[in-house]
Design an enzyme around this catalytic site. Sequence first.
Site, PDB file in Angstrom:
ATOM      1  N   ARG A 282       0.848  -1.191   0.000  1.00 30.46           N
ATOM      2  CA  ARG A 282       0.000   0.000   0.000  1.00 30.46           C
ATOM      3  C   ARG A 282       0.882   1.239   0.000  1.00 30.46           C
ATOM      4  O   ARG A 282       1.427   1.635   1.025  1.00 30.46           O
ATOM      5  CB  ARG A 282      -0.916  -0.016   1.230  1.00 30.46           C
ATOM      6  CG  ARG A 282      -1.642   1.289   1.463  1.00 30.46           C
ATOM      7  CD  ARG A 282      -2.705   1.193   2.539  1.00 30.46           C
ATOM      8  NE  ARG A 282      -2.232   0.705   3.813  1.00 30.46           N
ATOM      9  CZ  ARG A 282      -1.564   1.430   4.723  1.00 30.46           C
ATOM     10  NH1 ARG A 282      -1.241   2.679   4.468  1.00 30.46           N
ATOM     11  NH2 ARG A 282      -1.220   0.908   5.882  1.00 30.46           N
ATOM     12  N   HIS A 286      -3.358   4.499   4.783  1.00 29.97           N
ATOM     13  CA  HIS A 286      -4.486   3.571   4.945  1.00 29.97           C
ATOM     14  C   HIS A 286      -5.785   4.256   4.546  1.00 29.97           C
ATOM     15  O   HIS A 286      -6.626   3.678   3.864  1.00 29.97           O
ATOM     16  CB  HIS A 286      -4.573   3.098   6.397  1.00 29.97           C
ATOM     17  CG  HIS A 286      -5.817   2.316   6.688  1.00 29.97           C
ATOM     18  ND1 HIS A 286      -5.995   1.018   6.247  1.00 29.97           N
ATOM     19  CD2 HIS A 286      -6.956   2.656   7.331  1.00 29.97           C
ATOM     20  CE1 HIS A 286      -7.190   0.593   6.621  1.00 29.97           C
ATOM     21  NE2 HIS A 286      -7.793   1.567   7.276  1.00 29.97           N
ATOM     22  N   TYR A 295       4.777   5.463  11.012  1.00 34.24           N
ATOM     23  CA  TYR A 295       5.050   4.055  11.328  1.00 34.24           C
ATOM     24  C   TYR A 295       5.838   3.293  10.261  1.00 34.24           C
ATOM     25  O   TYR A 295       6.152   2.126  10.451  1.00 34.24           O
ATOM     26  CB  TYR A 295       3.743   3.312  11.628  1.00 34.24           C
ATOM     27  CG  TYR A 295       2.695   3.347  10.516  1.00 34.24           C
ATOM     28  CD1 TYR A 295       2.759   2.486   9.436  1.00 34.24           C
ATOM     29  CD2 TYR A 295       1.634   4.242  10.575  1.00 34.24           C
ATOM     30  CE1 TYR A 295       1.805   2.513   8.428  1.00 34.24           C
ATOM     31  CE2 TYR A 295       0.664   4.286   9.571  1.00 34.24           C
ATOM     32  CZ  TYR A 295       0.755   3.413   8.505  1.00 34.24           C
ATOM     33  OH  TYR A 295      -0.199   3.454   7.511  1.00 34.24           O
TER      34      TYR A 295
END
Length: 394
Positions: A282, A286, A295
């Site tokens: 990805r 998100h 992160y």
Amino acid sequence: MKNRNHVSKIGSSHIFKIIENALTDIPMFSLLQENGCLHAEVSDCEINKNTAAKILQTMHYIRILDERMVAAQRQGRISFYLACTGEEAAIIGSAAALLPQDMIMSQYREQGALAYRGFSTQEFMDQLFSNQRELNKGRQMPIHYGSKALNFMTISSPLGTQIPQASGYAYGQKMAGEPAVTICYFGEGAASEGDFHGGLNMAAVLNCPVIFFCRNNGYAISTPSEEQFAGDGIASRGIGYGVKTIRVDGNDALAVYVATLKAREIALQKQSPVLIEAMTYRLAAHSTSDDPSSYRPKEEESLWKHRDPIVRFSNWMKQKGWLDETAIANFTEHTKEQVLAALKEAENVAISGIDEIIEDVYDTPPWHLKQQLSDLKTHIAKYPKHYPRTSGRL
């Protein structure tokens, strides 16, 4: 059971060795190298020029749609959006291998499958702006698409609910003798839900013609896969449930297409489930509520940007002599104009009347829904400044 009796004779130390070897390093099916060349051992593949062109065109379309709608959310024009940047090959390549009668049950990042089936730009916009033209009357939050005409089940927010539903729907297709299958999309994070295990077991036991399609994109929001599970991805779980399983390079649209063709053939002819684990990444956040820089390292993102599925598939088509670069350039320019025009139109369409909130739930709205609607109207009337688009339509 015969197999159990056989295993018991070879001793416990051998049992552990067999289990360990059986679930380690499940191979990944791939046809295209990162530069778009076929792997040396691959001579050709079963796809025609028109299908390949439509896959590429749809990947470009979704990339443009995603970029524009993320920007629209940042401008405050819509409340929420989920992009599938980097995962286009997994979604669109698999959708291309299906037939129109096959049911699609989506998670929330499969707008490419819907676009491939013919969902229009205006239909996308009407849903994202929740206006009165939207197929679900504007009662869903953005990206919760659905289309009965295109056999695309309306998306629901709770994670994993579509997995057992897909097993049940496929079982119904089987009982009705329909020449169709159901495909169910979900991420590797959703495979941690109990619905995943119940859905796979049901499909395996009842021999349901369903394709479970897992997009293993490396992260369940901010949780990396190595912190989600210790096993060999999601493919090993299919083996454990007795489900025929394929692991495929999810950034290789050609491999995804061929793998899904085979999965559909197995599901339909043998009336049995198939699990596909598409290994992808990805590139986007998100959702528009997420900041991936908190992160994951930039170096990791940069590495995967060089594995762009659109570039890889374009390079392969160029080598085949199938790529019309002028046509693609014209298409992308037209799509940008089309998306912007549809956006401007959709945001000016009125929303549905407030009374429609409780329609289509029961044949006749029961007393408790009527009471809740009355309470809502009272609340809006008390605070009209907070509800500018509804206060005058009570």
